[in-house]
Design a protein around this motif. Structure first.
Motif, PDB file in Angstrom:
ATOM      1  N   ASP A 147     -13.980   6.153  -7.881  1.00 19.42           N
ATOM      2  CA  ASP A 147     -12.991   5.084  -7.762  1.00 19.42           C
ATOM      3  C   ASP A 147     -12.706   4.458  -9.128  1.00 19.42           C
ATOM      4  OD1 ASP A 147     -15.378   3.816  -8.198  1.00 19.42           O
ATOM      5  OD2 ASP A 147     -15.241   2.468  -6.474  1.00 19.42           O
ATOM      6  N   LYS A 148     -13.336   5.011 -10.170  1.00 16.14           N
ATOM      7  CA  LYS A 148     -13.120   4.525 -11.538  1.00 16.14           C
ATOM      8  C   LYS A 148     -12.271   5.539 -12.311  1.00 16.14           C
ATOM      9  CE  LYS A 148     -17.585   2.143 -11.615  1.00 16.14           C
ATOM     10  NZ  LYS A 148     -17.947   2.517 -10.243  1.00 16.14           N
ATOM     11  N   GLU A 149     -11.395   5.041 -13.161  1.00 18.11           N
ATOM     12  CA  GLU A 149     -10.476   5.911 -13.873  1.00 18.11           C
ATOM     13  C   GLU A 149     -11.090   6.543 -15.119  1.00 18.11           C
ATOM     14  OE1 GLU A 149      -6.744   4.112 -14.688  1.00 18.11           O
ATOM     15  OE2 GLU A 149      -6.378   3.525 -12.594  1.00 18.11           O
TER      16      GLU A 149
ATOM     17  N   ILE B  68      -9.609  10.633  -8.713  1.00 19.42           N
ATOM     18  CA  ILE B  68      -9.743   9.188  -8.525  1.00 19.42           C
ATOM     19  C   ILE B  68      -9.295   8.828  -7.116  1.00 19.42           C
ATOM     20  CG2 ILE B  68      -9.010   6.915  -9.329  1.00 19.42           C
ATOM     21  CD1 ILE B  68      -8.401   8.223 -12.042  1.00 19.42           C
ATOM     22  N   ASN B  69     -10.223   8.312  -6.323  1.00 20.79           N
ATOM     23  CA  ASN B  69      -9.907   7.899  -4.958  1.00 20.79           C
ATOM     24  C   ASN B  69     -11.038   7.010  -4.455  1.00 20.79           C
ATOM     25  OD1 ASN B  69      -9.311   7.828  -2.085  1.00 20.79           O
ATOM     26  ND2 ASN B  69      -7.995   9.598  -2.445  1.00 20.79           N
TER      27      ASN B  69
END
Length: 275
Positions: free
Chosen positions: A190-192, A220-221
């Motif tokens: 969930d981090k870019e 990323i999700n």
């Protein structure tokens, strides 16, 4: 090498599909044995008869019923005629029977059925599929009820980039040798930004896949299930692989009730690899 395959069955249609899949896989990989296992736990009752006499009568009756069930199931599955196979039945809890037989028979792969995309808690053999998948010392291949067998050309390994032992990826290397499978190393976050630690761990993972076709994919999700399933659909993945390690991200994931969707909502076979 995968030479001996164990398939637990409760004689349901879901279990039949798992046996059908296992038989076709056994044929393609030239397995030496396909063993069907039924486990049952006799109830404890009291009465005028002694416990031992009751148990003896119940066991005899149960064994007769199981023999008939095996005969019926085997007759319905012509795929079994093409591979060496036999069956066993045990008076034990299914998870105990699977663990014991897997060790005693030197099993290389356990194949189990699940009701699949709409069965988060509707698993053949009850919740035992989840228990066995999480705790097994042997690779477990979970087959959704509606999954059909096909050559395993693309495998997605959902990885948290933690360092792997070479033995944990041996089964993937085996499929690569047999089917020339492409290995997709998929990391959902969930981090870019990928951390320096994750980069170092990815490099370590890369060493285990030398000389075989593999690709790294960073997705990323915030929803891991959604991220993986989107990737599966986009890349037409044939098998999803996970490592339910005893510590760390995937172990905690396996123990969260909502995360079981990742396992039981998949519409393709899922391979759980022990670390």
């Amino acid at each position: 090498m995968i030479k001996r395959i164990l398939v637990p069955t409760d004689f349901s249609e879901c279990a039949e599909n798992a046996i059908r899949y296992a038989a076709r896989l056994a044929k393609d990989i030239n397995a030496t044995d396909l063993i069907l296992l039924n486990a049952y736990k006799l109830p404890v009752t009291y009465g005028e008869m002694t416990i031992s006499a009751i148990a003896e009568d119940l066991i005899e009756e149960q064994e007769h019923e199981v023999e008939l069930e095996f005969t019926n199931q085997i007759n319905k599955l012509p795929e079994l005629k093409e591979v060496p196979h036999y069956y066993v039945h045990k008076n034990a809890l299914i998870e105990d029977a699977v663990a014991t037989m897997a060790d005693e028979l030197s099993i290389d792969l356990i194949v189990m059925g699940t009701k699949g995309a709409h069965g988060i808690n509707e698993i053949v053999l009850g919740t035992n599929t989840h228990v066995i998948t999480k705790n097994s010392k042997h690779p477990v291949l979970v087959i959704p009820q509606n999954a059909s067998y096909r050559a395993i050309q693309d495998i997605a390994l959902a990885t948290d980039y933690k360092a792997l032992n070479s033995s944990t990826v041996d089964v993937l290397k085996f499929f690569n040798r047999i089917f020339r499978s492409n290995i997709h190393l998929v990391h959902i976050s969930d981090k870019e930004i990928i951390t320096e630690e994750e980069i170092a761990e990815a490099k370590s993972v890369n060493q285990h896949f030398k000389n075989i076709t593999h690709h790294f994919h960073f997705i990323i999700n915030k929803d891991m299930e959604e991220g993986i399933n989107s990737y599966i659909r986009e890349k037409k993945i044939d098998m999803l692989a996970l490592i339910p390690r005893k510590h760390g991200f995937f172990y905690s994931l396996f123990n969260k009730s909502h995360s079981k969707k990742l396992i039981y909502h998949t519409e393709i076979p899922l391979l759980a690899i022990p670390d």
